[in-house]
Design a protein around this motif. Structure first.
Motif, mmCIF file in Angstrom:
data_model
loop_
_atom_site.group_PDB
_atom_site.id
_atom_site.type_symbol
_atom_site.label_atom_id
_atom_site.label_comp_id
_atom_site.label_asym_id
_atom_site.label_seq_id
_atom_site.Cartn_x
_atom_site.Cartn_y
_atom_site.Cartn_z
ATOM 1 N N PHE A 190 67.644 -9.849 15.218
ATOM 2 C CA PHE A 190 66.948 -9.420 14.012
ATOM 3 C C PHE A 190 67.533 -10.130 12.795
ATOM 4 O O PHE A 190 68.713 -10.504 12.782
ATOM 5 N N GLN A 191 66.712 -10.310 11.772
ATOM 6 C CA GLN A 191 67.199 -10.841 10.509
ATOM 7 C C GLN A 191 68.298 -9.928 9.984
ATOM 8 O O GLN A 191 68.273 -8.716 10.199
ATOM 9 N N SER A 192 69.248 -10.524 9.289
ATOM 10 C CA SER A 192 70.450 -9.798 8.892
ATOM 11 C C SER A 192 70.465 -9.483 7.402
ATOM 12 O O SER A 192 70.176 -10.341 6.561
ATOM 13 N N PHE A 193 70.813 -8.214 7.078
ATOM 14 C CA PHE A 193 70.868 -7.750 5.700
ATOM 15 C C PHE A 193 72.112 -6.901 5.483
ATOM 16 O O PHE A 193 72.563 -6.195 6.387
ATOM 17 N N TYR A 194 72.644 -6.948 4.270
ATOM 18 C CA TYR A 194 73.764 -6.077 3.904
ATOM 19 C C TYR A 194 73.279 -4.639 3.728
ATOM 20 O O TYR A 194 72.129 -4.400 3.353
ATOM 21 N N ILE A 195 74.177 -3.694 3.977
ATOM 22 C CA ILE A 195 73.939 -2.282 3.690
ATOM 23 C C ILE A 195 74.912 -1.855 2.606
ATOM 24 O O ILE A 195 76.115 -2.071 2.725
ATOM 25 N N SER A 196 74.392 -1.276 1.539
ATOM 26 C CA SER A 196 75.254 -0.692 0.511
ATOM 27 C C SER A 196 75.179 0.821 0.640
ATOM 28 O O SER A 196 74.283 1.363 1.291
ATOM 29 N N VAL A 197 76.109 1.514 -0.004
ATOM 30 C CA VAL A 197 76.223 2.955 0.224
ATOM 31 C C VAL A 197 76.373 3.724 -1.071
ATOM 32 O O VAL A 197 76.902 3.222 -2.062
ATOM 33 N N ALA A 198 75.867 4.945 -1.065
ATOM 34 C CA ALA A 198 76.048 5.867 -2.183
ATOM 35 C C ALA A 198 75.990 7.277 -1.618
ATOM 36 O O ALA A 198 75.483 7.503 -0.514
ATOM 37 N N GLU A 199 76.498 8.240 -2.361
ATOM 38 C CA GLU A 199 76.386 9.628 -1.937
ATOM 39 C C GLU A 199 74.975 10.129 -2.223
ATOM 40 O O GLU A 199 74.346 9.737 -3.209
ATOM 41 N N GLU A 200 74.487 10.994 -1.372
ATOM 42 C CA GLU A 200 73.147 11.531 -1.553
ATOM 43 C C GLU A 200 73.006 12.233 -2.901
ATOM 44 O O GLU A 200 71.948 12.160 -3.540
ATOM 45 N N THR A 201 74.063 12.878 -3.344
ATOM 46 C CA THR A 201 74.010 13.593 -4.618
ATOM 47 C C THR A 201 73.816 12.652 -5.805
ATOM 48 O O THR A 201 73.391 13.078 -6.870
ATOM 49 N N ASP A 202 74.116 11.356 -5.618
ATOM 50 C CA ASP A 202 73.928 10.392 -6.701
ATOM 51 C C ASP A 202 72.457 10.221 -7.061
ATOM 52 O O ASP A 202 72.127 9.750 -8.155
ATOM 53 N N PHE A 203 71.556 10.579 -6.137
ATOM 54 C CA PHE A 203 70.129 10.392 -6.380
ATOM 55 C C PHE A 203 69.478 11.611 -7.027
ATOM 56 O O PHE A 203 68.326 11.551 -7.430
ATOM 57 N N VAL A 204 70.200 12.708 -7.117
ATOM 58 C CA VAL A 204 69.659 13.922 -7.719
ATOM 59 C C VAL A 204 69.537 13.733 -9.225
ATOM 60 O O VAL A 204 70.473 13.307 -9.897
ATOM 61 N N GLY A 205 68.364 14.034 -9.778
ATOM 62 C CA GLY A 205 68.170 13.959 -11.215
ATOM 63 C C GLY A 205 67.792 12.596 -11.735
ATOM 64 O O GLY A 205 67.642 12.414 -12.937
ATOM 65 N N GLN A 206 67.621 11.600 -10.846
ATOM 66 C CA GLN A 206 67.227 10.284 -11.313
ATOM 67 C C GLN A 206 65.772 10.316 -11.784
ATOM 68 O O GLN A 206 64.935 11.039 -11.263
ATOM 69 N N ASN A 207 65.474 9.516 -12.793
ATOM 70 C CA ASN A 207 64.137 9.516 -13.369
ATOM 71 C C ASN A 207 63.157 8.630 -12.606
ATOM 72 O O ASN A 207 61.950 8.848 -12.634
ATOM 73 N N ASN A 208 63.677 7.621 -11.937
ATOM 74 C CA ASN A 208 62.807 6.671 -11.255
ATOM 75 C C ASN A 208 62.436 7.199 -9.873
ATOM 76 O O ASN A 208 63.029 6.839 -8.875
ATOM 77 N N VAL A 209 61.443 8.084 -9.818
ATOM 78 C CA VAL A 209 61.059 8.715 -8.558
ATOM 79 C C VAL A 209 59.581 8.506 -8.246
ATOM 80 O O VAL A 209 58.987 9.258 -7.470
ATOM 81 N N GLU A 210 58.959 7.490 -8.866
ATOM 82 C CA GLU A 210 57.534 7.278 -8.652
ATOM 83 C C GLU A 210 57.200 7.058 -7.178
ATOM 84 O O GLU A 210 56.219 7.611 -6.651
ATOM 85 N N HIS A 211 58.038 6.247 -6.510
ATOM 86 C CA HIS A 211 57.766 5.941 -5.108
ATOM 87 C C HIS A 211 57.880 7.196 -4.245
ATOM 88 O O HIS A 211 57.049 7.451 -3.363
ATOM 89 N N ALA A 212 58.906 8.006 -4.530
ATOM 90 C CA ALA A 212 59.100 9.239 -3.760
ATOM 91 C C ALA A 212 57.923 10.183 -3.958
ATOM 92 O O ALA A 212 57.406 10.772 -3.004
ATOM 93 N N ASN A 213 57.484 10.325 -5.205
ATOM 94 C CA ASN A 213 56.368 11.225 -5.485
ATOM 95 C C ASN A 213 55.064 10.736 -4.844
ATOM 96 O O ASN A 213 54.234 11.534 -4.408
ATOM 97 N N LYS A 214 54.903 9.420 -4.764
ATOM 98 C CA LYS A 214 53.700 8.858 -4.142
ATOM 99 C C LYS A 214 53.648 9.242 -2.667
ATOM 100 O O LYS A 214 52.606 9.659 -2.148
#
Length: 365
Positions: A190-214
């Motif tokens: 398979f084509q190879s890509f890096y994986i970056s990481v963040a805590e799930e709680t970091d996404f709470v309260g973010q304003n850019n949620v258009e894709h999720a709402n769609k």
């Protein structure tokens, strides 16, 4: 303490030759061996096809002296989709002192300062800082009577070549293991890509949620579920309405899955050692009986991480003329609670995984 999984997301193609190592978290490509581990390719227990490398995760445990990498492989034969026998998960470890001894044998090759304390409770990345260093580590391979290791050869990838270990000629028979040393050109990649990481709680309260709402609105219209906007999911009114609503197909488990990942729909991996997996369909009633104890030490296994549906769209062949694909809903990996390891071993420990099909794969296309 409330469980807060680590979320892995796509972080760009791997383009530079020989730029990944055992501490690189990545999608596709070839596995990068911890020094001292022998290179081997594996075959599907169902169709005998060569398994393709899916992900590599560097995951040393807190307070452990071991470097620790887990590699997941799968069969890309459509007839094998969704069957755990067509998957394989392998855990490799090595002590820092053993690496120093190995490096002495390899003319004192320099090594990046990666420590177990950079992971788990104290971690905010998966060794990405170490990848940015100028360290040059050459994985050491042991020669034994079962296989012969050849020189390092790069993969041919549209996203960029990644280092691999080539083997020639010999297969592991005798023990009955589905392992084989094959020519690198015969290994699907398979084509190879890096994986970056963040805590799930970091996404709470973010304003850019258009894709999720769609995604949520599409699901609501199709299934008749009162999901509501992401910003109001935590509000009491909408939250209670969502919990009480029943989807048309009656799959409350899938509805909960969609709600949970809506904070970051593009997540390809969820990591929570000894935590709780996120089931995409009904949890097997005999899940505890399905999780066999560690074959090496007999200790029970614990959940460690799972692959998510968004990963499917990233799994494309390095050969543009190939239709190499892989379909799944989620793949849950369970590992030895003691993370047992025999010092000086050159063979990875096989762990257990549970595969669930996605009841609505088109949401992630």
């Amino acid at each position: 303490m409330q469980e807060s999984p680590l979320i892995g997301v796509y972080d760009g193609p791997i383009e530079k030759k020989n730029s990944t190592y055992y501490y690189t978290n990545k999608i596709g490509g070839s596995q990068d061996l911890i020094p001292g581990i022998s290179a081997t390719y594996y075959r599907c227990a169902l169709c005998d096809g060569i398994l393709t490398h899916v992900v590599q995760i560097y995951c040393p445990l807190a307070a452990s002296p071991y470097h620790r990498t887990i590699n997941v492989f799968a069969c890309t034969n459509p007839q094998c989709y969704g069957k755990p026998e067509s998957w394989k998960v392998l855990r490799s470890q090595c002590l820092e002192s053993e690496m120093k001894d190995i490096n002495k044998d390899n003319q004192q090759v320099k090594q990046a300062p990666v420590f177990a304390t950079d992971w788990c409770d104290e971690a905010d990345d998966w060794g990405m800082e170490a990848e940015d260093s100028e360290a040059e580590i050459c994985p050491h391979t042991n020669l034994d009577t079962a296989q012969t290791v050849t020189e390092r050869q790069p993969d041919t990838q549209t996203a960029g070549p990644v280092d691999s270990i080539g083997l020639e000629g010999l297969c592991l028979n005798g023990s009955g293991d589905r392992e084989c040393a094959v020519a690198p050109t015969a290994v699907p990649t398979f084509q190879s890509f890096y994986i970056s990481v963040a805590e799930e709680t970091d996404f709470v309260g973010q304003n850019n949620v258009e894709h999720a709402n769609k995604l949520l609105k599409e699901y609501q219209e199709r299934e008749g579920v009162a999901v509501g906007e992401l910003e109001s999911c935590e509000g009491e009114g909408r939250g209670e309405k969502y919990e009480k609503a029943e989807p048309k197909h009656g799959d409350a488990v899938f509805s909960n899955f969609m709600k949970r990942i809506s904070l970051c729909p593009e997540q390809v991996l969820r990591y929570s050692w000894s935590g709780s997996p996120l089931f995409i369909c009904e949890r097997p009633s005999n899940i505890h009986q399905m999780e066999p104890p560690c074959a090496q030490c007999g200790s029970p296994r614990v959940f460690e991480f799972q692959l998510m549906p968004a990963l499917v769209s990233l799994l494309r062949s390095t050969d543009l003329s190939s239709e190499l694909v892989l379909e799944f809903g989620t793949v849950m990996v369970y590992t030895c609670r003691e993370s047992c390891w025999t010092s000086g071993s050159n063979t990875p420990v096989e762990e257990f995984l549970l595969v669930q099909a996605d009841p609505d794969q088109k949401l992630f296309k």
